[in-house]
Structures are given as structure tokens and as C-alpha cells.
Design a protein around this motif. Structure first.
Motif, PDB file in Angstrom:
ATOM      1  N   GLY A 487     -11.151   2.846 -45.484  1.00  0.00           N
ATOM      2  CA  GLY A 487     -11.803   1.773 -45.814  1.00  0.00           C
ATOM      3  C   GLY A 487     -11.130   0.485 -45.223  1.00  0.00           C
ATOM      4  O   GLY A 487     -11.642  -0.310 -46.034  1.00  0.00           O
ATOM      5  N   MET A 488     -10.932   0.651 -43.701  1.00  0.00           N
ATOM      6  CA  MET A 488     -10.205  -0.729 -43.353  1.00  0.00           C
ATOM      7  C   MET A 488     -11.901  -1.655 -43.769  1.00  0.00           C
ATOM      8  O   MET A 488     -11.214  -2.722 -43.435  1.00  0.00           O
ATOM      9  N   ASP A 489     -12.840  -1.019 -43.841  1.00  0.00           N
ATOM     10  CA  ASP A 489     -13.734  -2.465 -43.041  1.00  0.00           C
ATOM     11  C   ASP A 489     -14.195  -3.045 -44.498  1.00  0.00           C
ATOM     12  O   ASP A 489     -14.481  -3.591 -44.304  1.00  0.00           O
ATOM     13  N   ARG A 490     -13.222  -2.460 -45.639  1.00  0.00           N
ATOM     14  CA  ARG A 490     -13.835  -3.165 -46.989  1.00  0.00           C
ATOM     15  C   ARG A 490     -13.112  -3.578 -47.220  1.00  0.00           C
ATOM     16  O   ARG A 490     -12.908  -4.266 -47.909  1.00  0.00           O
ATOM     17  N   SER A 491     -11.257  -3.115 -47.154  1.00  0.00           N
ATOM     18  CA  SER A 491     -10.412  -3.677 -47.685  1.00  0.00           C
ATOM     19  C   SER A 491      -9.154  -4.213 -46.580  1.00  0.00           C
ATOM     20  O   SER A 491      -8.792  -3.843 -45.944  1.00  0.00           O
ATOM     21  N   GLU A 492      -9.218  -5.696 -47.638  1.00  0.00           N
ATOM     22  CA  GLU A 492      -8.145  -5.986 -46.584  1.00  0.00           C
ATOM     23  C   GLU A 492      -6.760  -5.924 -46.540  1.00  0.00           C
ATOM     24  O   GLU A 492      -5.887  -6.436 -45.572  1.00  0.00           O
ATOM     25  N   ALA A 493      -6.377  -5.740 -47.616  1.00  0.00           N
ATOM     26  CA  ALA A 493      -4.578  -5.019 -47.680  1.00  0.00           C
ATOM     27  C   ALA A 493      -5.145  -3.713 -46.568  1.00  0.00           C
ATOM     28  O   ALA A 493      -3.637  -3.625 -46.403  1.00  0.00           O
ATOM     29  N   VAL A 494      -5.777  -2.663 -46.813  1.00  0.00           N
ATOM     30  CA  VAL A 494      -5.575  -1.813 -45.754  1.00  0.00           C
ATOM     31  C   VAL A 494      -5.241  -2.021 -44.821  1.00  0.00           C
ATOM     32  O   VAL A 494      -4.895  -1.761 -43.611  1.00  0.00           O
ATOM     33  N   LYS A 495      -5.975  -3.233 -44.121  1.00  0.00           N
ATOM     34  CA  LYS A 495      -6.594  -3.241 -42.794  1.00  0.00           C
ATOM     35  C   LYS A 495      -5.083  -4.275 -41.863  1.00  0.00           C
ATOM     36  O   LYS A 495      -4.362  -4.125 -41.433  1.00  0.00           O
ATOM     37  N   THR A 496      -4.827  -4.628 -43.045  1.00  0.00           N
ATOM     38  CA  THR A 496      -3.124  -5.999 -42.807  1.00  0.00           C
ATOM     39  C   THR A 496      -1.977  -4.842 -42.989  1.00  0.00           C
ATOM     40  O   THR A 496      -1.795  -4.876 -41.394  1.00  0.00           O
ATOM     41  N   GLU A 497      -2.276  -3.749 -43.665  1.00  0.00           N
ATOM     42  CA  GLU A 497      -1.099  -2.809 -43.548  1.00  0.00           C
ATOM     43  C   GLU A 497      -1.601  -1.950 -42.089  1.00  0.00           C
ATOM     44  O   GLU A 497      -0.403  -1.452 -41.592  1.00  0.00           O
ATOM     45  N   ALA A 498      -2.853  -1.452 -42.340  1.00  0.00           N
ATOM     46  CA  ALA A 498      -3.221  -0.450 -41.112  1.00  0.00           C
ATOM     47  C   ALA A 498      -2.550  -1.132 -39.413  1.00  0.00           C
ATOM     48  O   ALA A 498      -1.711  -0.743 -38.721  1.00  0.00           O
ATOM     49  N   GLU A 499      -2.975  -2.471 -39.300  1.00  0.00           N
ATOM     50  CA  GLU A 499      -2.504  -3.371 -38.224  1.00  0.00           C
ATOM     51  C   GLU A 499      -1.343  -3.763 -38.444  1.00  0.00           C
ATOM     52  O   GLU A 499      -0.276  -3.180 -36.971  1.00  0.00           O
ATOM     53  N   SER A 500      -0.195  -3.869 -38.864  1.00  0.00           N
ATOM     54  CA  SER A 500       0.912  -4.456 -39.181  1.00  0.00           C
ATOM     55  C   SER A 500       1.968  -3.117 -38.736  1.00  0.00           C
ATOM     56  O   SER A 500       2.495  -3.070 -37.659  1.00  0.00           O
ATOM     57  N   LEU A 501       1.779  -1.802 -39.386  1.00  0.00           N
ATOM     58  CA  LEU A 501       1.842  -1.008 -38.817  1.00  0.00           C
ATOM     59  C   LEU A 501       2.116  -0.083 -37.804  1.00  0.00           C
ATOM     60  O   LEU A 501       2.581  -0.315 -36.795  1.00  0.00           O
ATOM     61  N   TYR A 502       0.607  -0.374 -37.337  1.00  0.00           N
ATOM     62  CA  TYR A 502      -0.043  -0.299 -35.637  1.00  0.00           C
ATOM     63  C   TYR A 502       1.250  -1.302 -34.963  1.00  0.00           C
ATOM     64  O   TYR A 502       1.697  -0.233 -33.675  1.00  0.00           O
ATOM     65  N   HIS A 503       1.910  -2.180 -34.563  1.00  0.00           N
ATOM     66  CA  HIS A 503       1.955  -3.191 -34.433  1.00  0.00           C
ATOM     67  C   HIS A 503       3.474  -2.710 -34.091  1.00  0.00           C
ATOM     68  O   HIS A 503       4.215  -2.623 -33.213  1.00  0.00           O
ATOM     69  N   ALA A 504       4.003  -2.284 -34.816  1.00  0.00           N
ATOM     70  CA  ALA A 504       5.503  -1.842 -34.748  1.00  0.00           C
ATOM     71  C   ALA A 504       5.401  -0.985 -34.626  1.00  0.00           C
ATOM     72  O   ALA A 504       6.505  -0.149 -33.868  1.00  0.00           O
ATOM     73  N   LEU A 505       4.694   0.412 -35.246  1.00  0.00           N
ATOM     74  CA  LEU A 505       4.721   1.633 -33.422  1.00  0.00           C
ATOM     75  C   LEU A 505       4.860   1.619 -31.900  1.00  0.00           C
ATOM     76  O   LEU A 505       5.266   2.142 -32.052  1.00  0.00           O
ATOM     77  N   LEU A 506       3.757   0.367 -31.920  1.00  0.00           N
ATOM     78  CA  LEU A 506       3.347  -0.016 -30.122  1.00  0.00           C
ATOM     79  C   LEU A 506       4.841  -0.449 -30.023  1.00  0.00           C
ATOM     80  O   LEU A 506       5.631  -0.262 -28.619  1.00  0.00           O
ATOM     81  N   ALA A 507       5.452  -1.616 -31.153  1.00  0.00           N
ATOM     82  CA  ALA A 507       6.854  -2.269 -30.106  1.00  0.00           C
ATOM     83  C   ALA A 507       8.222  -1.251 -30.118  1.00  0.00           C
ATOM     84  O   ALA A 507       8.903  -1.803 -29.711  1.00  0.00           O
ATOM     85  N   SER A 508       7.882   0.042 -30.656  1.00  0.00           N
ATOM     86  CA  SER A 508       8.960   0.746 -31.225  1.00  0.00           C
ATOM     87  C   SER A 508       9.170   2.326 -29.477  1.00  0.00           C
ATOM     88  O   SER A 508      10.078   2.734 -29.874  1.00  0.00           O
ATOM     89  N   GLY A 509       7.579   1.257 -29.068  1.00  0.00           N
ATOM     90  CA  GLY A 509       7.551   2.623 -28.147  1.00  0.00           C
ATOM     91  C   GLY A 509       6.782   4.176 -28.206  1.00  0.00           C
ATOM     92  O   GLY A 509       7.183   4.725 -28.076  1.00  0.00           O
ATOM     93  N   ILE A 510       6.468   4.131 -29.349  1.00  0.00           N
ATOM     94  CA  ILE A 510       5.972   5.106 -29.807  1.00  0.00           C
ATOM     95  C   ILE A 510       3.949   5.060 -29.765  1.00  0.00           C
ATOM     96  O   ILE A 510       3.496   4.239 -29.829  1.00  0.00           O
ATOM     97  N   ASP A 511       3.786   5.965 -29.109  1.00  0.00           N
ATOM     98  CA  ASP A 511       2.346   6.155 -28.628  1.00  0.00           C
ATOM     99  C   ASP A 511       1.262   6.592 -29.886  1.00  0.00           C
ATOM    100  O   ASP A 511       1.141   7.547 -30.037  1.00  0.00           O
ATOM    101  N   VAL A 512       0.985   5.564 -30.509  1.00  0.00           N
ATOM    102  CA  VAL A 512       0.113   5.273 -31.754  1.00  0.00           C
ATOM    103  C   VAL A 512      -1.416   5.080 -31.479  1.00  0.00           C
ATOM    104  O   VAL A 512      -1.638   4.163 -30.014  1.00  0.00           O
TER     105      VAL A 512
END
Length: 578
Positions: A487-512
Motif C-alpha cells: 500500500g505504498m500509494d496509501r501509506s506515507e509511512a510505508v512510502k517513506t521507509e521504502a524510499e529510504s531503504l531503496y536509496h540506502a541499498l543503492l548507495a551500498s552498491g546493492i542491485d535493488v
């Protein structure tokens, strides 16, 4: 990568023409799309895997000292005529003409092309050794393309070619490539086995095949669990089942066996073990054209429960171009149709070769060269001359290992790599020489080394799948990690955490990949299980309230709850362990 900016096209059912597991799953996962018979488009999801395979191959080839170049797909016929392969390759070699009527081939491999380069570039021993490789499209006009990328007509292959001053140098280059291949397949994360192999049509003096282990594999791999011995079935040495021949105890007797043309039926009728029977296989070798001579007839003898190894038969002196004899030729030489043939009392002379096991048999049963009759109590030296002896048969599980360190076992495998010691097979035909220390021309010693890049995909899936879909090893997965927000389109908390983790994984060189498509959880999970991404992270409101994210490895049966703040380190540890 965000799913909405990528191309994901999965199917619930595989197309009707998809035959084996890997073909079905790659089609369902949207990795390949059929364009023609044995020809596929590599869709974005599949191409990501191919590129990862290529990168690993390229890194290890460079590490081994090979130099990358690129040779053309279309090559002039003249080069292939120099080596004789223009005629020898047969219909698998795709021949084309240009607008001027000149002949070309669409290359299945590049021995001729690289030898042509080397004979113009290498002049002195000081330039050796050298090893060139390329990753290029190949084409083989298979009579019956099947199994998707496993036996297609167009495919991608890495082929490398080494050039040395002498045999010792060639063998050293061969060892370097063998070790590089071992590292490559280890990095792929696949269970594999390297086995001694026959060189086949490519020529040369020695080779090894690299096989991905899979129950669905076409090739039988012979190995000794208690030693390092391993070979494919074509090359596996079959020792005699007993080391010496016992003394004869039975008299030669012509015995009625009405209607019993097979060894199994004869053994059952006479109430004897199948292992005491001998089967006869009749082969012919044609004389040279216009010689006016008849074909030479050969009688090969194997124990009744053993099978002929056709590659070994072709290595018997004088039998390089054998064929199976016609019924007319059999009747002419033996006086009867197949089913009752044997080495005693042939009408015309034939060349008799006994397998090693048969040569040590006593009181055996063989055809009497008369319909409905067999000889029992046949013995070498007494009833017929001592035979020419050769290794003729396929090994069976439980045979003694040729290295004397145990017994043999057999497993199935899919050939994905092959390394050859070519020697002067091509340099001789194409006059590729160098000047030695004394200024004298010497033929270059060659090796060649191939990996089926696109075939790796099919082989990896045949080894790694379940009822949900593909299970990729992390090193060659299209994505290492998928984030599935609920429910990323309905929950701001889910969206925020998803975006944060996504960028953190990318920054660490993980293909996500972040699945931001807004799919229902069931459909989302089914897609990624089918595609085979090895690590999945689920983010939902309920878990976030508890400070937890859900992790599930593709092979795991149960999910794990990981604190939000620890997920990055958790995934990094998974990547380090891959």
C-alpha cells in the motif's frame, strides 16, 4: 531500479511450445520472447542476467591474462575452406552469399578467424604466449531447435584462443584457462563438475567439459566419489569387470533359441545370467570413392548388458568413418539376419574387436550365425582366435575407477563450457607460424576455450527452481533484492521507509528494485518468486508500528522479522555471504 520504470511482463501459463522447465519459466518470467525457430529476443529482465554472466566471465578472463577483442559474425568462406571445415561442418554451418555471389558463413565459432589474425600479427617467439577472447553472437543451424536457450540456433558465447611456442606452453595456457573457468563457475554460484572429454569435430589432443549438475541434463557424467576422476560418458574409460580370464569349463554347444534374437531373451530362455551373453554389433567402413573395393566389415563384441560407446568405436584404427552395416552386408558376411550373429563361423572374413570385458569372459553365449540358434560354452583360444581388444563400451555405475581409487558413479549434467588443447590443428592448415630463437619458422600451438553465455541461464534454472518459479544464485540474479511495499500509494509511512531503504541499498552498491507498481501483495509476491530474485523485503504499516521489516530469502520457508534500523546491515551481510 523502480518497477514502474522497468519492463515486467509475466505470464501465468507457459506457451505451448515451451518444453523443459527452464524454457517454460524464462518465457513465463518475461526473460525471452520467441522470434523464430531457435531464435529469441532477450527481454530486459533476461538481458540483465546475461550482462551479469558476461561481466563475471570478462573479469576472470582479464584476470587470467586474456585480451579482449571482437571478431565478426559473418566470415569469408575461404578461411573455412583452408581448414576443411567448409565441407566437414555439414548443414549446421549457415552458408550465405553476398550480392557478388561470394560465399560466407555465419560463424558458429572463430578458430579460423583468430588464426588468420595471428598469422599476420605474430612474427617472433618474443610475442608469445598470447591469448585473445571475445563475447559474440554465434549461429548453428540446428536441425531441431528446442528447449529455449538450451539448444537454440542463435546464442552468445565467450570463446578464447591461446597461442604458444611449444606443447609445454600450450599445456600451461590450458591450465590457466581451466583454473579461470573453475573460478567463473564458482562465482556463478552453481554446482558444477569439470570432466575429461572427447575433442570431437573441433580437433586437438585433449579437453575438459564444464557441466552444471542437473537431473534434467542431457549428458551423463562419470565420476569417482572417492577420488578426482571425472569424465563424460564418451571419454570415460571402462576397465574389464574382471582382471583375468578364468579357465574354460564348458563344451561349445550349438543350442536352439527359437525366436530369441535379443540377449535378454536368450538369457531368460536358457536360465542364465545376462552377464554371460555376448552381443554382436556389425559396422562398415566404406572404401575410397572410385576404388572399386567393397566396404570393410567389423564385428564388435560387447557383454549382453553393456552398451556400445560410438565415440570409442570411431577411435579404433581404421574405423574413423564407420557406419552401421546394412542388412544385405550382414547376410553376405554372416549368412543370417541380425539377432543370431556371432564371431564363430562367419561366411566371409570380418574384423573382430572384443571389448575388454568380453576378452576376459569364459564359457560365454553368442550367436551361431544361424537363425534360432546360439552357441553356449564359447571360449577364446579354443573355439575362436584371440581377439583384438579395445575399450568399446559405456561405463556403468559400480565399475572400477580407472585411477584405482574406488568405483564409479554417474550423474546428469548440462554442458556450459569446454576447454581444448588444439595443438597445430588449425595453425598447420592455415600456415600460422612464428620464428623461434634460431630464426626458424615453427607452427603455433593453440588452445581454445568456450563458455555458452546464454546457455548458462537455462542451465542455472534447471538446477535452481521450485513450484513457484526460478531461484537465481545472487551473483547472476536480474536483481539481488526486491523491496515490496504494501500500500505504498496509501501509506506515507510505508512510502517513506521504502524510499529510504531503496536509496540506502543503492548507495551500498546493492542491485535493488523497488516494486512501486501498486500491485496486490499476492500478485506482487508471485511475480518476484517466478522471476527468482533471491532476497525480498516487505514493508507494511503493521510491521512499521512494531519497528520491524519482513525478510524472506527465495529458498526460505519462513520469513524473518528484522528491526528497521538493522535491515541495511542485515542485507549487506547476506551479500557478503553470497
Amino acid at each position: 531500479m523502480r518497477a514502474t520504470r522497468f519492463f515486467i511482463s509475466t505470464l501465468k501459463e507457459a506457451p505451448a511450445d515451451a518444453e523443459i522447465v527452464s524454457h517454460k519459466l524464462m518465457m513465463r518470467a518475461g526473460m525471452i520472447k520467441r522470434l523464430g525457430s531457435g531464435i529469441y529476443n532477450y527481454m530486459p529482465m533476461g538481458l540483465r542476467i546475461i550482462r551479469k554472466v558476461e561481466n563475471i566471465v570478462r573479469e576472470e578472463m582479464n584476470r587470467a591474462g586474456a585480451i579482449e577483442m571482437l571478431m565478426p559474425v559473418v566470415q569469408p568462406a575461404e578461411l573455412w575452406q583452408e581448414t576443411g571445415r567448409w565441407d566437414k561442418m555439414g548443414p549446421e554451418l549457415m552458408r550465405v552469399k553476398d550480392r557478388h555471389g561470394r560465399d560466407y558463413i555465419i560463424q558458429p565459432t572463430s578458430e579460423e578467424a583468430i588464426t588468420d589474425v595471428i598469422r599476420t600479427e605474430i612474427r617472433s617467439y618474443r610475442q608469445l604466449p598470447v591469448n585473445f577472447y571475445h563475447i559474440q553472437t554465434k549461429f548453428r543451424d540446428e536441425r531441431r531447435p528446442r528447449f529455449g536457450l538450451m539448444r537454440g540456433r542463435e546464442f552468445t558465447m565467450k570463446d578464447a584462443y591461446s597461442f604458444d611456442r611449444n606443447v609445454e606452453g600450450m599445456q600451461k595456457s590450458y591450465e590457466i584457462m581451466y583454473d579461470a573457468y573453475t573460478r567463473i563457475f564458482q562465482r556463478f554460484g552453481l554446482e558444477f563438475r569439470a570432466v575429461a572429454a572427447d575433442n570431437g569435430a573441433i580437433g586437438g589432443s585433449g579437453s575438459h567439459e564444464f557441466h552444471v549438475i542437473a537431473d534434467t541434463g542431457e549428458d551423463a557424467l562419470v565420476y569417482c566419489p572417492t577420488s578426482d576422476y571425472a569424465a563424460n560418458m564418451e571419454a570415460a574409460e571402462a576397465l574389464p569387470t574382471q582382471t583375468s580370464r578364468p579357465a574354460a569349463t564348458a563344451a561349445l554347444t550349438k543350442t536352439a533359441t527359437p525366436g530369441k534374437a535379443k540377449c535378454e531373451d536368450v538369457a531368460q530362455l536358457l536360465n542364465i545370467p545376462l552377464e554371460t551373453t555376448v552381443k554382436s554389433i556389425v559396422l562398415a567402413v566404406d572404401a575410397e570413392k572410385d576404388s572399386g573395393k567393397a566396404a570393410q566389415i567389423w564385428l564388435l563384441l560387447l557383454r549382453g548388458d553393456h552398451e556400445l560407446n560410438e565415440v570409442k568405436a570411431g577411435k579404433i584404427a581404421g574405423m574413423a568413418n564407420y557406419r552401421f552395416a546394412t542388412e544385405a552386408e550382414i547376410v553376405e558376411h554372416f549368412g543370417t539376419k541380425p539377432g543370431y550373429l556371432g564371431p564363430i563361423g562367419t561366411i566371409k572374413p570380418v574384423n573382430i574387436v572384443a571389448d575388454r570385458t568380453v576378452a576376459n569372459m569364459t564359457d560365454f553365449v553368442c550367436g551361431a550365425n544361424e537363425a534360432d540358434f546360439h552357441f553356449t560354452g564359447a571360449n577364446w583360444g579354443r573355439d575362436l582366435p584371440e581377439p583384438v581388444v579395445a575399450d568399446l563400451r559405456n561405463v556403468v555405475a559400480g565399475d572400477p575407477s580407472p585411477d584405482g581409487k574406488g568405483v564409479l558413479a554417474i550423474q546428469r549434467g548440462i554442458e556450459v563450457g569446454h576447454v581444448f588443447q588444439l595443438g597445430t590443428r588449425y595453425s598447420d592448415d592455415m600456415k600460422a607460424t612464428f620464428l623461434d630463437e634460431n630464426g626458424k619458422p615453427q607452427l603455433l600451438q593453440m588452445g581454445c576455450y568456450g563458455i555458452g553465455v546464454t546457455r548458462i541461464l537455462g542451465a542455472a534454472i534447471e538446477q535452481n527452481f521450485d513450484d513457484k518459479g526460478i531461484i537465481w544464485p545472487t551473483a547472476i540474479a536480474p536483481f539481488e533484492v526486491v523491496i515490496c511495499p504494501m500500500g505504498m500509494d496509501r501509506s506515507e509511512a510505508v512510502k517513506t521507509e521504502a524510499e529510504s531503504l531503496y536509496h540506502a541499498l543503492l548507495a551500498s552498491g546493492i542491485d535493488v528494485i523497488l516494486d512501486d507498481r501498486g500491485e496486490r501483495p499476492g500478485a506482487m509476491f508471485a511475480d518476484w518468486e517466478l522471476i527468482g530474485v533471491p532476497h525480498r523485503i516487505v514493508i507494511g504499516d503493521r510491521g512499521l508500528k512494531e519497528g520491524k521489516l519482513e525478510y524472506l530469502g527465495r529458498r526460505d520457508t519462513e520469513a524473518s522479522n528484522v528491526p528497521v534500523a538493522e535491515m541495511l546491515a542485515f542485507i549487506q551481510a547476506k551479500m557478503a555471504a553470497k
